[in-house]
Structure formats: structure tokens, C-alpha cells
Motif scaffolding. Structure first.
Motif, PDB file in Angstrom:
ATOM      1  N   THR A 108      19.568  24.774  -8.505  1.00  0.00           N
ATOM      2  CA  THR A 108      19.717  23.104  -8.791  1.00  0.00           C
ATOM      3  C   THR A 108      21.530  22.485  -9.882  1.00  0.00           C
ATOM      4  OG1 THR A 108      18.243  22.508 -10.759  1.00  0.00           O
ATOM      5  CG2 THR A 108      17.668  22.608  -8.590  1.00  0.00           C
ATOM      6  N   GLY A 109      22.051  23.661 -10.027  1.00  0.00           N
ATOM      7  CA  GLY A 109      22.781  23.098 -11.200  1.00  0.00           C
ATOM      8  C   GLY A 109      24.401  23.256  -9.851  1.00  0.00           C
ATOM      9  N   GLY A 110      25.278  22.925 -10.264  1.00  0.00           N
ATOM     10  CA  GLY A 110      26.459  22.528  -9.808  1.00  0.00           C
ATOM     11  C   GLY A 110      27.155  23.782  -8.907  1.00  0.00           C
ATOM     12  N   ILE A 111      26.202  24.963  -9.743  1.00  0.00           N
ATOM     13  CA  ILE A 111      27.127  26.100  -9.466  1.00  0.00           C
ATOM     14  C   ILE A 111      25.922  26.524  -8.663  1.00  0.00           C
ATOM     15  CG2 ILE A 111      27.904  28.434  -9.734  1.00  0.00           C
ATOM     16  CD1 ILE A 111      29.407  27.544 -12.219  1.00  0.00           C
ATOM     17  N   GLY A 112      24.853  26.700  -8.721  1.00  0.00           N
ATOM     18  CA  GLY A 112      23.806  26.756  -8.165  1.00  0.00           C
ATOM     19  C   GLY A 112      23.517  26.839  -7.091  1.00  0.00           C
ATOM     20  N   ARG A 113      23.524  25.059  -7.140  1.00  0.00           N
ATOM     21  CA  ARG A 113      23.537  24.725  -5.145  1.00  0.00           C
ATOM     22  C   ARG A 113      24.724  24.908  -4.310  1.00  0.00           C
ATOM     23  NH1 ARG A 113      20.870  19.854  -5.203  1.00  0.00           N
ATOM     24  NH2 ARG A 113      20.054  18.867  -7.041  1.00  0.00           N
ATOM     25  N   THR A 141      11.151  21.226 -10.309  1.00  0.00           N
ATOM     26  CA  THR A 141      11.118  20.443 -10.218  1.00  0.00           C
ATOM     27  C   THR A 141      10.731  20.391  -8.729  1.00  0.00           C
ATOM     28  OG1 THR A 141      11.716  19.104 -11.775  1.00  0.00           O
ATOM     29  CG2 THR A 141      11.047  17.736 -10.224  1.00  0.00           C
ATOM     30  N   ALA A 142       9.706  20.208  -8.164  1.00  0.00           N
ATOM     31  CA  ALA A 142       9.274  20.534  -6.681  1.00  0.00           C
ATOM     32  C   ALA A 142      10.496  19.307  -5.580  1.00  0.00           C
ATOM     33  CB  ALA A 142       7.976  19.857  -5.902  1.00  0.00           C
ATOM     34  N   GLY A 143      11.449  19.962  -5.375  1.00  0.00           N
ATOM     35  CA  GLY A 143      12.631  18.245  -4.796  1.00  0.00           C
ATOM     36  C   GLY A 143      13.420  18.347  -4.624  1.00  0.00           C
ATOM     37  N   LYS A 144      14.076  19.176  -6.410  1.00  0.00           N
ATOM     38  CA  LYS A 144      15.431  18.477  -6.655  1.00  0.00           C
ATOM     39  C   LYS A 144      15.948  19.287  -6.067  1.00  0.00           C
ATOM     40  CE  LYS A 144      17.194  18.561 -11.359  1.00  0.00           C
ATOM     41  NZ  LYS A 144      17.138  19.312 -12.689  1.00  0.00           N
ATOM     42  N   LEU A 145      16.396  20.583  -5.326  1.00  0.00           N
ATOM     43  CA  LEU A 145      17.269  21.094  -4.789  1.00  0.00           C
ATOM     44  C   LEU A 145      17.482  20.617  -2.975  1.00  0.00           C
ATOM     45  CD1 LEU A 145      19.281  23.895  -4.212  1.00  0.00           C
ATOM     46  CD2 LEU A 145      16.956  24.833  -3.629  1.00  0.00           C
ATOM     47  N   ASN A 146      16.535  19.813  -2.868  1.00  0.00           N
ATOM     48  CA  ASN A 146      16.338  18.613  -1.769  1.00  0.00           C
ATOM     49  C   ASN A 146      17.714  19.655  -0.186  1.00  0.00           C
ATOM     50  OD1 ASN A 146      16.658  16.325  -0.268  1.00  0.00           O
ATOM     51  ND2 ASN A 146      18.369  15.616  -0.426  1.00  0.00           N
ATOM     52  N   LEU A 147      17.028  20.783   0.048  1.00  0.00           N
ATOM     53  CA  LEU A 147      17.273  21.710   1.255  1.00  0.00           C
ATOM     54  C   LEU A 147      15.968  22.770   1.570  1.00  0.00           C
ATOM     55  CD1 LEU A 147      19.718  22.563   2.059  1.00  0.00           C
ATOM     56  CD2 LEU A 147      19.996  24.495   0.344  1.00  0.00           C
ATOM     57  N   PRO A 195      15.045  27.798   6.822  1.00  0.00           N
ATOM     58  CA  PRO A 195      13.860  28.759   7.651  1.00  0.00           C
ATOM     59  C   PRO A 195      13.789  29.811   6.211  1.00  0.00           C
ATOM     60  CG  PRO A 195      15.626  28.137   9.181  1.00  0.00           C
ATOM     61  CD  PRO A 195      15.693  27.286   7.714  1.00  0.00           C
ATOM     62  N   HIS A 196      15.242  30.471   5.920  1.00  0.00           N
ATOM     63  CA  HIS A 196      15.261  31.683   5.348  1.00  0.00           C
ATOM     64  C   HIS A 196      14.830  31.096   3.427  1.00  0.00           C
ATOM     65  CE1 HIS A 196      17.589  34.037   8.896  1.00  0.00           C
ATOM     66  NE2 HIS A 196      15.833  33.444   8.491  1.00  0.00           N
ATOM     67  N   LEU A 197      14.973  29.837   3.396  1.00  0.00           N
ATOM     68  CA  LEU A 197      14.521  29.550   1.713  1.00  0.00           C
ATOM     69  C   LEU A 197      13.237  29.426   1.323  1.00  0.00           C
ATOM     70  CD1 LEU A 197      16.694  28.457  -1.180  1.00  0.00           C
ATOM     71  CD2 LEU A 197      15.873  26.074  -0.274  1.00  0.00           C
TER      72      LEU A 197
END
Length: 212
Positions: A9-14, A33-39, A42-44
């Protein structure tokens, strides 16, 4: 390839997650936190949990072909503790148990690679970091030692000045005092370098410095 990403969920990680998905990899990401990645993709696969949660970390690593860690310490002077160092040790232990050997992560040129030659960054950066961000430097040192002291097949990219500029596709990599590597680098290009190490064998069990 099945890749587990920490620090997703960080600047590089996303950017790492998105580039992996764009290239057709299957990604498992551990997020606090669930949903923090906001992505969604089907392969995630998203697993909710802390780095201190050994069960969650083991679940994230199970079945992976490689692990990419985009974890980095807070630069706030008020931050204390060794959460990331301890968490990295947990990741290493989980990888060992799951027989996952490939680890790709991040560090700083404040930490030397044995292939480096004498360079001003070895003298200046550790002093600056210890004065300005003492806990961050301690965390980076602990995280790095947890990996380099293991039997993992690691590549740890050392970055100096990440920026939010667009990707350039121009990446310099090598060792201080030996190769021409600068300081600034876009986060998109950092992510691209990390992903490229899934198939690039030049820097196995090494800590190259990278820049644009």
C-alpha cells in the motif's frame, strides 16, 4: 509467476503490484487494513494482517515463487521501535518454512555492499541519516541484516532519493565507486527494477545501488 508483495500500500509497493499484474503475474499482498490497496484483479489475492502476525505472513508466503518487499521505515523522528526489523525476520522465517528462496527488497546506500569501492556516500549518508532519521536508519540496518544473514537468494536495491516523477525507463544500477549511479529515481522506475529482478540474475545475493 506467483509473487508475494509486502508494503503493497506504499508509494512504491502499489506500483510493484500494478506492474506485476500488468505483466500477468499472480500477486498475493499482505495489508494491515482491508481495502486500503483499493485495487481488484482476478490475479490479486489480499490477506489482511500485521507483519507481527506470523500466521498471516505464512499464509501470504505459502506457494509463492518469490517475495518482493517494498517495506520502508517511517521518517518521522517520533517513530520508535523495531517493527519492520522484527517483521522482516518473520518474513524470512516464513520463506524458509515454505521453501521460498527468492527475496527482492529495498535499502539505502548508507549500508555498504562488499562490492562497493570507497565513496562519499559511505561517509556522508550514514551521518546525515543518523542525525535526521536515527530510528529509520536502525530499522533499515536491521531489516537488511535479517535478509543478508539468511540463506535466501536476495537482491536488495539501494535507493537514495525516490521521486514521484513519471517513469523514464532509464535505470542505472551497480556498486558505489565502481559504476556510475546517481541519487534521484522515480518510484515507478524503482518498482520496475524490483519486478525485473524476478528474472534478472546479475544481482543475486547483492545490494546494487540504483538511480535514473
Amino acid at each position: 509467476m506467483r509473487v508475494t508483495v509486502f508494503g503493497a500500500t506504499g508509494g512504491i509497493g502499489r506500483l510493484v503490484v500494478q506492474q506485476l499484474l500488468d505483466q500477468g503475474h499472480h500477486v498475493t499482498a499482505l495489508t494491515r487494513t482491508a481495502g486500503k490497496l483499493n485495487l481488484t484483479h482476478p490475479h490479486l489475492d489480499l490477506i489482511t494482517g500485521q507483519l507481527s502476525d506470523r500466521t498471516a505472513v505464512q499464509q501470504a508466503v505459502a506457494g509463492a515463487d518469490a517475495v518482493i518487499s517494498a517495506l520502508g521505515p517511517s521518517l518521522r523522528r517520533s517513530t520508535t521501535g523495531t517493527q519492520l526489523t522484527d517483521g522482516t525476520r518473520t518474513i524470512v522465517e516464513a520463506m524458509d518454512q515454505a521453501k521460498v528462496t527468492r527475496f527482492i527488497g529495498l535499502a539505502t546506500p548508507s549500508l555498504a555492499d562488499p562490492r562497493d569501492k570507497p565513496h562519499w556516500k559511505h561517509k556522508v549518508l550514514p551521518v546525515m541519516a543518523k542525525l535526521a532519521f536515527p530510528n529509520a536508519l536502525a530499522e533499515l540496518t536491521g531489516m537488511t541484516r535479517a535478509v543478508t544473514g539468511s540463506d535466501l537468494d536476495y537482491t536488495i536495491a539501494r535507493i537514495t532519493n525516490p521521486t514521484d516523477k513519471p517513469a523514464t525507463g532509464r535505470i542505472r544500477s551497480g556498486f558505489l565507486g565502481h559504476d556510475q549511479v546517481g541519487s534521484a529515481m522515480s518510484r515507478a522506475d524503482i518498482a520496475a527494477f524490483l519486478v525485473s529482478q524476478l528474472t534478472d540474475t546479475r544481482y543475486q545475493r547483492a545490494m546494487p545501488a540504483i538511480s535514473n
